[in-house]
Design a protein around this motif. Sequence first.
Motif, PDB file in Angstrom:
ATOM      1  N   HIS A   1     -20.630  80.727   5.786  1.00 20.79           N
ATOM      2  CA  HIS A   1     -19.978  79.888   4.926  1.00 20.79           C
ATOM      3  C   HIS A   1     -18.628  79.380   5.518  1.00 20.79           C
ATOM      4  N   ASP A   2     -18.207  78.258   5.057  1.00 23.72           N
ATOM      5  CA  ASP A   2     -16.843  77.791   5.570  1.00 23.72           C
ATOM      6  C   ASP A   2     -15.742  78.733   5.174  1.00 23.72           C
ATOM      7  N   ALA A   3     -14.769  78.999   6.080  1.00 22.13           N
ATOM      8  CA  ALA A   3     -13.540  79.765   5.774  1.00 22.13           C
ATOM      9  C   ALA A   3     -12.452  78.919   5.105  1.00 22.13           C
ATOM     10  N   PRO A   4     -11.962  79.356   4.517  1.00 17.00           N
ATOM     11  CA  PRO A   4     -10.623  78.611   3.517  1.00 17.00           C
ATOM     12  C   PRO A   4      -9.712  77.905   4.633  1.00 17.00           C
ATOM     13  N   ASP A   5      -9.327  76.886   4.249  1.00 14.50           N
ATOM     14  CA  ASP A   5      -8.451  76.013   5.119  1.00 14.50           C
ATOM     15  C   ASP A   5      -6.847  76.816   4.714  1.00 14.50           C
ATOM     16  N   HIS A   6      -5.918  76.558   5.773  1.00 19.93           N
ATOM     17  CA  HIS A   6      -4.601  77.214   5.472  1.00 19.93           C
ATOM     18  C   HIS A   6      -3.827  75.981   5.257  1.00 19.93           C
TER      19      HIS A   6
ATOM     20  N   VAL B   1     -19.902  87.207   7.403  1.00 22.53           N
ATOM     21  CA  VAL B   1     -20.762  86.985   8.485  1.00 22.53           C
ATOM     22  C   VAL B   1     -22.053  87.511   8.600  1.00 22.53           C
ATOM     23  N   ARG B   2     -22.849  86.934   9.850  1.00 27.84           N
ATOM     24  CA  ARG B   2     -24.142  87.593   9.888  1.00 27.84           C
ATOM     25  C   ARG B   2     -24.175  87.944  11.275  1.00 27.84           C
TER      26      ARG B   2
ATOM     27  N   ARG C   1     -31.124  95.411  13.727  1.00 29.69           N
ATOM     28  CA  ARG C   1     -31.224  94.569  12.547  1.00 29.69           C
ATOM     29  C   ARG C   1     -30.145  93.712  12.295  1.00 29.69           C
ATOM     30  N   THR C   2     -30.421  92.486  11.538  1.00 30.72           N
ATOM     31  CA  THR C   2     -29.540  91.581  11.248  1.00 30.72           C
ATOM     32  C   THR C   2     -28.892  92.092   9.844  1.00 30.72           C
ATOM     33  N   ARG C   3     -27.487  92.069   9.886  1.00 32.07           N
ATOM     34  CA  ARG C   3     -26.768  92.485   8.596  1.00 32.07           C
ATOM     35  C   ARG C   3     -25.798  91.363   8.514  1.00 32.07           C
ATOM     36  N   THR C   4     -25.275  91.577   7.108  1.00 32.45           N
ATOM     37  CA  THR C   4     -24.244  90.484   6.672  1.00 32.45           C
ATOM     38  C   THR C   4     -23.239  91.676   6.129  1.00 32.45           C
ATOM     39  N   ALA C   5     -21.747  90.989   6.673  1.00 34.24           N
ATOM     40  CA  ALA C   5     -20.566  91.733   6.148  1.00 34.24           C
ATOM     41  C   ALA C   5     -19.280  90.759   6.131  1.00 34.24           C
TER      42      ALA C   5
ATOM     43  N   ALA D   1     -19.118  76.998   8.691  1.00 39.00           N
ATOM     44  CA  ALA D   1     -20.406  77.904   8.724  1.00 39.00           C
ATOM     45  C   ALA D   1     -21.112  77.448   9.939  1.00 39.00           C
ATOM     46  N   GLY D   2     -21.450  78.705  10.611  1.00 32.68           N
ATOM     47  CA  GLY D   2     -22.298  78.585  11.850  1.00 32.68           C
ATOM     48  C   GLY D   2     -21.291  78.865  12.974  1.00 32.68           C
TER      49      GLY D   2
END
Length: 212
Positions: free
Chosen positions: A91-96, A113-114, A121-125, A135-136
């Motif tokens: 997802h999008d990171a917050p703007d400064h 992030v993925r 294995r595919t993981r998210t953290a 995002a992306g």
Amino acid sequence: MSGEIPPAQPPPDPPHHELVHPLSLWRQRHNPLYRCTDRLQTRIALALLLLVPVLGLAATLAVGDAAHRHYRAAAEHQRQSLRLTTAVLTHDAPDHPEPGSAEARENRYPATVRFTDPSGRTRTAETGVLPGLKAGSSVHVWVDADGAIAEPPMTAAQIRSRTMGWGLVAFLTVLLAGAAAYRCATVVLRRRNLAEWDTEWAETAPRWTTSP
């Protein structure tokens, strides 16, 4: 009938709470009122003035060298046990508030992030990323053997900074120990001076009293 012995009034104390200049200590040695305990206090002060800087420098070098070897070994272990991999923002990171500023380039915001761990294995953290990333977007993360995101290996600047910190702690410890030793010595000597003064006053005061 003799009068009562008046209470002893000890002479004013020289300053005991801080080390005085060595030259003034040397001049006091020629004072006829200079006591043995004063001479001992002078020697203690001079010894500490000479020893504390030398011991402080030795402790700084010894502790600094040990800390440097420890952190350098830890950084090498991190480089061997961690793996740098590419992750993708989910997802999008917050703007400064101030895009493009020096602060914005230094700040990191938490984002999910993925990524693929060492076992495939595919993981998210969650990890810290630059503000404003969409995002992306791809980011590099360090992953340990269990597939968890970890802090990057220590840099040379971080090793140097931590080494200097421990060296400073070592020097201040020796400095405080020297000050505490001097303080304890002055307290003991002052108690001895007061005890001797009471004894001498008890012998001298009757000669100053008069009979009615």
